[in-house]
Design an enzyme around this catalytic site. Structure first.
Site, PDB file in Angstrom:
ATOM      1  N   TYR A 193       3.630  10.065   1.494  1.00 12.16           N
ATOM      2  CA  TYR A 193       3.594   8.938   2.136  1.00 12.16           C
ATOM      3  C   TYR A 193       4.787   8.006   1.887  1.00 12.16           C
ATOM      4  O   TYR A 193       5.391   8.039   0.920  1.00 12.16           O
ATOM      5  CB  TYR A 193       2.332   8.107   1.906  1.00 12.16           C
ATOM      6  CG  TYR A 193       2.257   6.603   2.208  1.00 12.16           C
ATOM      7  CD1 TYR A 193       2.416   6.527   3.751  1.00 12.16           C
ATOM      8  CD2 TYR A 193       2.000   5.588   1.536  1.00 12.16           C
ATOM      9  CE1 TYR A 193       2.500   5.237   4.320  1.00 12.16           C
ATOM     10  CE2 TYR A 193       2.078   4.148   2.142  1.00 12.16           C
ATOM     11  CZ  TYR A 193       2.050   4.191   3.479  1.00 12.16           C
ATOM     12  OH  TYR A 193       2.215   2.869   4.048  1.00 12.16           O
TER      13      TYR A 193
ATOM     14  N   ARG B  38     -11.006 -11.128 -12.574  1.00 12.20           N
ATOM     15  CA  ARG B  38     -10.005 -10.102 -12.636  1.00 12.20           C
ATOM     16  C   ARG B  38     -10.277  -8.973 -13.604  1.00 12.20           C
ATOM     17  O   ARG B  38      -9.996  -7.628 -13.254  1.00 12.20           O
ATOM     18  CB  ARG B  38      -8.625 -11.096 -12.836  1.00 12.20           C
ATOM     19  CG  ARG B  38      -7.482  -9.861 -13.330  1.00 12.20           C
ATOM     20  CD  ARG B  38      -6.089 -10.552 -13.467  1.00 12.20           C
ATOM     21  NE  ARG B  38      -5.962 -11.762 -13.737  1.00 12.20           N
ATOM     22  CZ  ARG B  38      -6.032 -12.202 -15.050  1.00 12.20           C
ATOM     23  NH1 ARG B  38      -6.347 -11.037 -16.074  1.00 12.20           N
ATOM     24  NH2 ARG B  38      -5.968 -13.271 -15.409  1.00 12.20           N
TER      25      ARG B  38
ATOM     26  N   ASP C 240      -2.799  12.300  -5.460  1.00 11.26           N
ATOM     27  CA  ASP C 240      -2.994  11.638  -4.460  1.00 11.26           C
ATOM     28  C   ASP C 240      -4.023  12.529  -3.718  1.00 11.26           C
ATOM     29  O   ASP C 240      -3.431  13.457  -2.964  1.00 11.26           O
ATOM     30  CB  ASP C 240      -1.855  11.140  -3.777  1.00 11.26           C
ATOM     31  CG  ASP C 240      -2.084  10.099  -2.656  1.00 11.26           C
ATOM     32  OD1 ASP C 240      -3.109  10.113  -2.217  1.00 11.26           O
ATOM     33  OD2 ASP C 240      -1.324   9.450  -2.194  1.00 11.26           O
TER      34      ASP C 240
ATOM     35  N   LYS D 224      -8.556   4.495   3.433  1.00 14.12           N
ATOM     36  CA  LYS D 224      -8.816   5.660   4.411  1.00 14.12           C
ATOM     37  C   LYS D 224     -10.109   6.505   4.050  1.00 14.12           C
ATOM     38  O   LYS D 224     -11.028   5.509   4.761  1.00 14.12           O
ATOM     39  CB  LYS D 224      -7.797   6.739   4.211  1.00 14.12           C
ATOM     40  CG  LYS D 224      -6.184   5.990   3.919  1.00 14.12           C
ATOM     41  CD  LYS D 224      -5.694   5.430   5.105  1.00 14.12           C
ATOM     42  CE  LYS D 224      -4.277   4.957   4.952  1.00 14.12           C
ATOM     43  NZ  LYS D 224      -3.925   4.206   3.775  1.00 14.12           N
TER      44      LYS D 224
HETATM   45  O1  P1T Z   1      -1.856   1.672   2.488  1.00 19.79           O
HETATM   46  P1  P1T Z   1      -2.267   1.568   0.925  1.00 19.79           P
HETATM   47  O2  P1T Z   1      -3.742   1.745   0.914  1.00 19.79           O
HETATM   48  O3  P1T Z   1      -1.598   0.873   0.076  1.00 19.79           O
HETATM   49  O4  P1T Z   1      -2.188   3.331   0.521  1.00 19.79           O
HETATM   50  C1  P1T Z   1      -0.871   3.931   0.430  1.00 19.79           C
HETATM   51  C2  P1T Z   1      -0.853   5.518   0.534  1.00 19.79           C
HETATM   52  C3  P1T Z   1      -1.060   6.298  -0.476  1.00 19.79           C
HETATM   53  N1  P1T Z   1      -0.995   7.412  -0.469  1.00 19.79           N
HETATM   54  C4  P1T Z   1      -1.149   7.979   0.838  1.00 19.79           C
HETATM   55  C5  P1T Z   1      -1.431   9.380   0.882  1.00 19.79           C
HETATM   56  C6  P1T Z   1      -1.182   7.243   2.094  1.00 19.79           C
HETATM   57  O5  P1T Z   1      -1.378   7.909   3.418  1.00 19.79           O
HETATM   58  C7  P1T Z   1      -0.895   5.823   1.827  1.00 19.79           C
HETATM   59  C8  P1T Z   1      -1.081   5.072   2.988  1.00 19.79           C
HETATM   60  N2  P1T Z   1      -0.877   5.614   4.334  1.00 19.79           N
HETATM   61  C9  P1T Z   1      -0.795   4.980   5.486  1.00 19.79           C
HETATM   62  C10 P1T Z   1      -0.888   3.794   5.699  1.00 19.79           C
HETATM   63  C11 P1T Z   1      -0.160   6.010   6.546  1.00 19.79           C
HETATM   64  O6  P1T Z   1      -0.740   5.665   7.721  1.00 19.79           O
HETATM   65  O7  P1T Z   1      -0.106   7.183   6.265  1.00 19.79           O
END
Ligand code: P1T
Length: 379
Positions: free
Chosen positions: A98, A46, A170, A195
Site C-alpha cells: 500500500y 486512551r 498485513d 476494509k
Molecule cells: O487507510 P488505513 O486504515 O490507515 O490503512 C492503511 C492500509 C494498510 N495496509 C493496506 C494493505 C491497505 O490497503 C491500507 C489502506 N489502503 C487503502 C486505502 C487502499 O485503497 O488501498
C-alpha cells in the site's frame, strides 16, 4: 470454537450492567474512582475503554492470537509496530505494498534512522540476501496491494526464526477468514480494519494481533503512550462488522472469482491479477495458505494507457470510483493516481503499477450486475 462461531462469540460476553448482547458504546473519556486507584478496571479511555476492549478481544479471537489492539487507522497500527524499533535498525519490506505504508516507512521512519529494504518477495528466498545484524523486522503484505502477488508466509517464518527477527503480516486483503498468519508462525498480524473487518465503508481503523505476551505488552505501552486509539463508536461498528465477516467474505470470493474470469475472457482486457488463476505465479502457495482467493482484482486493458484506464473507471455505474476496499459495495480505483500516488513513478512501474492499471474491490452485489457494469465500461 470454529471460525464462523468465533466471529460472533469469540471472547465476547454479555455486558455486565444489564446483560446487553452487544457491548454498549461507552462514550466516555474517564471513569469515576471511589478513592485514588479505586476503579472497576477502566481509568481513562486512551488506556482502555470497554467497547474498544470488546473489539480487541474479538480481533484476538478471530486471528487466533492472545491479544488484540485497535488503533485510529491502519497506518496508526503500522506506526505502532515501527515504534518497537530504534535508530540503526533495519526492516525488510515487500516492495509491492500500500502506498501509504511506503510513505510512512520512507518519509517518516527513515528520518528517524531506520533503514528499509524494499524487496520482491514472490520468491521468499530473496529476503535472506538482505538480512544483517541490524535487521529487526520483516514486513509482509500478502496478497499485495495492488499487484495481488502472494508471499509464502511459512518460508518467511523460517527466515525470521533463523535470524531471530520479528515477522509482521498485513492481512488486510485476506482477512482471517482466508488466512491466519499467526497460525503459520508470524509474530504480528496487522489490519486496516477500515476494509473487510469493518466491511461497510463507515469507519477508519487499524488493528494489531499477537500471540506473545511480552510483545503484546510492548505494543500496548506504545498504544497508550502514543495514543493513536480508535473511539468507542467506531469500535462498536467494527465489532458489528466482524459478526458478518464470514458471510461477506464468502460472497466477496464468489463474486471475485466470477469477475476475474469475466475480465480474463474479455477481448479488450490485457492482464488480470488475481491469485485464484492456476497460472498465477504463486497459485500453489495461495492455495495452501489461503482458504479461497478473495475479492480483490487488478487489471489493465490492451489500450495500456492512462486515458484508457480513466475512461473505463469514469464509465462504471455500479462500481464506485473511490479509494479504499473491502466494503459491501464494489469499488474501482486507479492506483497510479490514487492509492499508490505516493510511490515515485519509477519505483511504482518497477513492480508493475502502470498508469493503465485498474484495481477492483468486488462487493457483494449480484454478480450479473457487476459483470454487466464492467462489460459496458470496457466495451
Ligand atoms: O487507510 P488505513 O486504515 O490507515 O490503512 C492503511 C492500509 C494498510 N495496509 C493496506 C494493505 C491497505 O490497503 C491500507 C489502506 N489502503 C487503502 C486505502 C487502499 O485503497 O488501498
Amino acid at each position: 470454537m470454529k471460525f464462523n462461531t468465533k466471529t460472533i462469540h469469540g471472547k465476547q460476553h454479555p455486558d455486565k450492567a444489564y446483560g446487553s448482547v452487544m457491548p454498549p458504546i461507552y462514550q466516555t473519556s474517564t471513569y469515576a474512582q471511589s478513592t485514588p486507584g479505586g476503579h472497576q478496571g477502566y481509568e481513562y479511555s486512551r488506556s482502555s475503554n470497554p467497547t474498544r476492549h470488546a473489539l480487541e478481544q474479538s480481533l484476538a479471537s478471530i486471528e487466533n492470537g492472545g491479544y488484540g489492539l485497535a488503533f485510529g487507522s491502519g497506518l496508526a497500527a503500522i506506526d505502532a509496530v515501527m515504534k518497537l524499533l530504534k535508530p540503526g535498525d533495519e526492516v525488510i519490506s515487500t516492495n509491492d505494498l500500500y502506498g501509504g505504508t511506503y510513505r510512512l516507512f520512507t518519509k517518516i521512519f527513515e528520518g528517524f534512522g531506520i533503514k528499509f529494504h524494499f524487496v520482491g518477495m514472490s520468491n521468499a528466498e530473496n529476503i535472506e540476501h538482505f538480512v544483517n545484524k541490524n535487521t529487526k523486522l520483516i514486513w509482509v503484505e500478502t496478497p499485495t496491494n495492488p499487484m495481488m502477488s502472494i508471499i509464502d508466509i511459512k518460508k518467511c517464518v523460517v527466515i525470521a526464526q533463523k535470524y531471530k527477527v520479528l515477522l509482521a503480516v498485513d492481512n488486510t486483503f485476506a482477512t482471517p477468514y482466508l488466512q491466519q498468519p499467526l497460525n503459520l508462525g508470524a509474530d504480528i498480524v496487522m489490519h486496516s480494519a477500515t476494509k473487510y473487518i469493518g466491511g461497510h465503508s463507515d469507519l477508519v481503523m487499524g488493528a494489531l494481533i499477537v500471540k506473545d505476551k511480552e510483545l503484546a505488552k510492548r505494543l500496548y505501552f506504545i498504544q497508550n503512550a502514543s495514543g493513536a486509539i480508535c473511539g468507542p463508536q467506531d469500535s462498536f461498528l467494527a465489532l458489528r462488522g466482524i459478526k458478518t465477516l464470514h458471510v461477506r467474505m464468502q460472497r466477496h470470493c464468489e463474486n471475485g472469482k466470477a469477475v476475474a474470469h469475466f475480465l480474463r475472457s474479455h477481448s479488450k482486457v490485457d492482464k488480470v491479477y488475481w491469485p485464484g488463476f492456476k497460472d498465477h505465479p504463486n497459485y500453489d502457495i495461495a492455495k495452501e495458505q489461503m482458504t479461497d482467493f478473495g475479492g480483490m482484482i487488478s487489471f489493465s486493458t490492451k489500450e495500456d494507457s492512462l486515458q484508457g484506464a480513466v475512461s473505463v473507471v469514469n464509465k462504471l455505474r455500479i462500481f464506485t470510483l473511490a479509494e479504499s476496499l473491502g466494503g459491501v459495495e464494489s469499488l474501482a480505483g486507479h492506483p497510479a493516481t490514487m492509492t499508490h500516488a505516493s510511490i515515485p513513478k519509477k519505483e511504482r512501474e518497477k513492480i508493475g503499477v502502470k498508469d493503465s492499471l485498474i484495481r477492483l474491490s468486488v462487493g457483494i452485489e449480484d454478480q450479473e450486475d457487476l459483470i454487466n457494469d464492467l462489460r459496458q465500461a470496457i466495451d
